[in-house]
Design an enzyme around this catalytic site. Structure first.
Site, PDB file in Angstrom:
ATOM      1  N   ASP A   1     -75.861 -31.290  -6.093  1.00 43.24           N
ATOM      2  CA  ASP A   1     -74.756 -31.000  -4.744  1.00 43.24           C
ATOM      3  C   ASP A   1     -74.132 -30.547  -4.493  1.00 43.24           C
ATOM      4  OD1 ASP A   1     -75.418 -28.431  -3.696  1.00 43.24           O
ATOM      5  OD2 ASP A   1     -75.131 -29.709  -2.268  1.00 43.24           O
TER       6      ASP A   1
ATOM      7  N   ARG B   1     -68.560 -24.514  -6.622  1.00 45.41           N
ATOM      8  CA  ARG B   1     -68.392 -23.094  -6.081  1.00 45.41           C
ATOM      9  C   ARG B   1     -67.364 -22.747  -5.111  1.00 45.41           C
ATOM     10  NH1 ARG B   1     -73.455 -23.481  -3.694  1.00 45.41           N
ATOM     11  NH2 ARG B   1     -73.597 -22.174  -2.625  1.00 45.41           N
TER      12      ARG B   1
ATOM     13  N   LYS C   1     -81.330 -30.191  -0.324  1.00 48.57           N
ATOM     14  CA  LYS C   1     -80.854 -31.504   0.857  1.00 48.57           C
ATOM     15  C   LYS C   1     -82.237 -31.652   1.355  1.00 48.57           C
ATOM     16  CE  LYS C   1     -77.153 -29.520   1.256  1.00 48.57           C
ATOM     17  NZ  LYS C   1     -75.742 -28.669   0.666  1.00 48.57           N
TER      18      LYS C   1
ATOM     19  N   SER D   1     -78.883 -25.236  -2.655  1.00 40.81           N
ATOM     20  CA  SER D   1     -77.863 -25.912  -2.254  1.00 40.81           C
ATOM     21  C   SER D   1     -78.511 -26.733  -0.960  1.00 40.81           C
ATOM     22  CB  SER D   1     -76.393 -25.621  -2.201  1.00 40.81           C
ATOM     23  OG  SER D   1     -76.175 -26.050  -1.142  1.00 40.81           O
TER      24      SER D   1
ATOM     25  N   HIS E   1     -82.943 -27.952  10.074  1.00 37.38           N
ATOM     26  CA  HIS E   1     -81.488 -27.507   9.208  1.00 37.38           C
ATOM     27  C   HIS E   1     -81.220 -26.142  10.320  1.00 37.38           C
ATOM     28  CE1 HIS E   1     -78.091 -27.159   6.507  1.00 37.38           C
ATOM     29  NE2 HIS E   1     -78.465 -26.130   6.013  1.00 37.38           N
TER      30      HIS E   1
HETATM   31  N1  URA Z   1     -74.420 -25.208   2.801  1.00 41.78           N
HETATM   32  C1  URA Z   1     -74.459 -25.509   2.021  1.00 41.78           C
HETATM   33  O1  URA Z   1     -74.780 -26.746   2.408  1.00 41.78           O
HETATM   34  N2  URA Z   1     -74.787 -25.212   1.187  1.00 41.78           N
HETATM   35  C2  URA Z   1     -73.977 -24.059   0.697  1.00 41.78           C
HETATM   36  O2  URA Z   1     -74.211 -23.446  -0.975  1.00 41.78           O
HETATM   37  C3  URA Z   1     -73.943 -23.623   1.398  1.00 41.78           C
HETATM   38  C4  URA Z   1     -73.890 -24.039   3.248  1.00 41.78           C
END
Ligand code: URA
Length: 436
Positions: A161, A168, A187, A183, A82
């Protein structure tokens, strides 16, 4: 349990129990806890932080709000990467087939361009016919057959999320390390990977603007992911200037092909080989990073990753004939040639300005609903440290139309700086944090 008591407890800096976190997050997803209480809680977390245990509980509660990909029945190991996002970051397009060629499967769920950073899905979709909205059955089938598959996140993956991130975004609480960790990690874990290598970018073109902040996030991802039973590595890489020589959607597919053919730019290949090496170590295909790098380099030399890339394009509906017909030709007609304003050395190419200019040109988007264009972006003839003479052609920018180019021009021109002497070399791989 009352949401207001949970908010108050966090406001006062106390540690929340798993049950309290569950009450808040599950209540938010099912609508029984309103936006305003979750906003207040997010702001309390922003200021008071979370312990490692709380962050791991939050990640797990968020993960359980949706579906977790089941990869059983396919031979692993499964390792994903990622990236926190950058400019010219086409690493995934090269890395996935390279790692797959070395015997490690890559179940990759990627994102789209947003703001100044590009998105893997938009790049892949610039290949005519390429589909990124795979069904679970297709995702499993392609991973089993080609060693990897690239898809987007569906609404069923971590719905908590989707809701929380949107909240947020409008309550100034994005920049909280525990919230970012939960977050991103929820995922990634939902994809079914056993191990994850995080490329945490640092610099003006990155989400984390300094190496110190990037390290804080990398450490949090590594410790939380490890607490959740995953094998995790965090690699901090530089995002001061754009990565590689091309920025755009189809332009980055072209550059990925160059990498797979063994003629990729050195900065990009250094990141690809390093992350690939860690993925092989994480997946048990190499004992240590040096061996992983040797295996990756050898795979590229033999051309196997290129074959897997083309197999994946075919599997996901992409037209190989069009890919090669368009290669090195598909360029928007509205273009601007950047000329060196003085003789000397390129001292900087501001990745943030290039990324923002890219939004005007049509590479990226401001809002998730904005369209992106395949044939726009930048081709750099010179990068940081290269000598130039006044008036020399150093970069071409391609825009979706003349107005877009004109709007982007001040950002493009001001992104380049020239000095009398070359800047000191910057390491592209800044730090590695491994919990293997
Ligand atoms: N990318 C994400 O997927 N989540 C965040 O909180 C910040 C960047």
């Amino acid at each position: 349990m009352r949401a207001v008591d949970i908010v108050m407890k966090k406001r006062d800096g106390a540690e929340l129990s798993r049950d309290e976190i569950t009450c808040l997050i599950d209540g938010y997803v099912d609508g029984s806890v309103p936006d305003y209480q979750v906003s207040a809680w997010a702001m309390a977390v922003f200021f008071k932080g979370m312990s490692a245990r709380e962050t791991a509980d939050l990640t797990d509660v968020m993960l359980r709000s949706g579906k977790v990909m089941d990869l059983s029945g396919i031979a692993g190991p499964f390792v994903d990467k990622h990236s926190t996002g950058g400019v010219g970051d086409k690493v995934s397009l090269v890395l996935a087939p390279m790692v797959a060629a070395c015997g490690v499967k890559v179940p990759m769920m990627s994102g789209r361009a947003l703001g100044h950073t590009g998105g893997t899905l938009d790049k892949l979709e610039s290949i005519p016919g390429y589909r990124t909205g795979l069904s679970e059955a297709e995702f499993r089938e392609f991973i089993g057959r080609d060693g990897y598959a690239m898809t987007g996140q569906t609404a069923e993956v971590v719905p908590a999320d989707g809701k929380l991130y949107a909240l947020r975004d409008v309550t100034a609480t994005v920049e909280s390390i525990p919230l970012i960790t939960a977050s991103i990690l929820s995922k990634k874990v939902a994809e079914g990977a056993e191990a994850i290598v995080f490329d945490v970018k640092a610099g003006p073109g990155a989400f984390m603007k300094t190496a110190e902040r990037a390290e804080e996030l990398a450490r949090s991802l590594v410790s939380t992911g490890t607490a959740m039973g995953k094998r995790i590595v965090g690699v901090i890489t530089d995002m001061t200037e754009p990565l590689g020589n091309k920025v755009g959607n189809f332009l980055e597919v072209e550059e990925s092909l160059e990498c797979l053919e063994g003629v990729g730019p050195a900065d990009l290949m250094e990141v690809v080989y390093r992350l690939g090496a860690w993925m092989l170590v994480a997946g048990g295909a190499a004992k240590e990073v040096a061996e992983g790098e040797r295996l990756c380099r050898n795979a590229i030399r033999l051309g196997i990753p290129r074959e897997l890339f083309l197999a994946n394009v075919r599997s996901q509906g992409g037209r190989i004939d069009r890919l090669f017909e368009l290669r090195d030709r598909w360029r928007a007609k509205d273009r601007y040639e950047v000329l060196a304003p003085a003789s000397g050395f390129i001292a900087g190419i501001d990745a943030y300005r290039i990324g923002l200019a890219g939004v005007y040109l049509g590479v990226g988007r401001d809002k998730t609903t904005d369209p992106v264009f395949p044939d726009v972006g930048f081709v750099f003839k010179k990068k940081v440290g290269h000598a130039v003479v006044a008036g020399e052609h150093i970069c071409t920018a391609y825009g979706k139309d003349a107005a877009a180019l004109e709007a982007a021009l001040p950002l493009i021109v001001s992104a380049f700086s020239i000095a009398d002497s070359p800047p000191p070399p910057r390491p592209i791989v800044i730090k590695e944090i491994s919990a293997l």
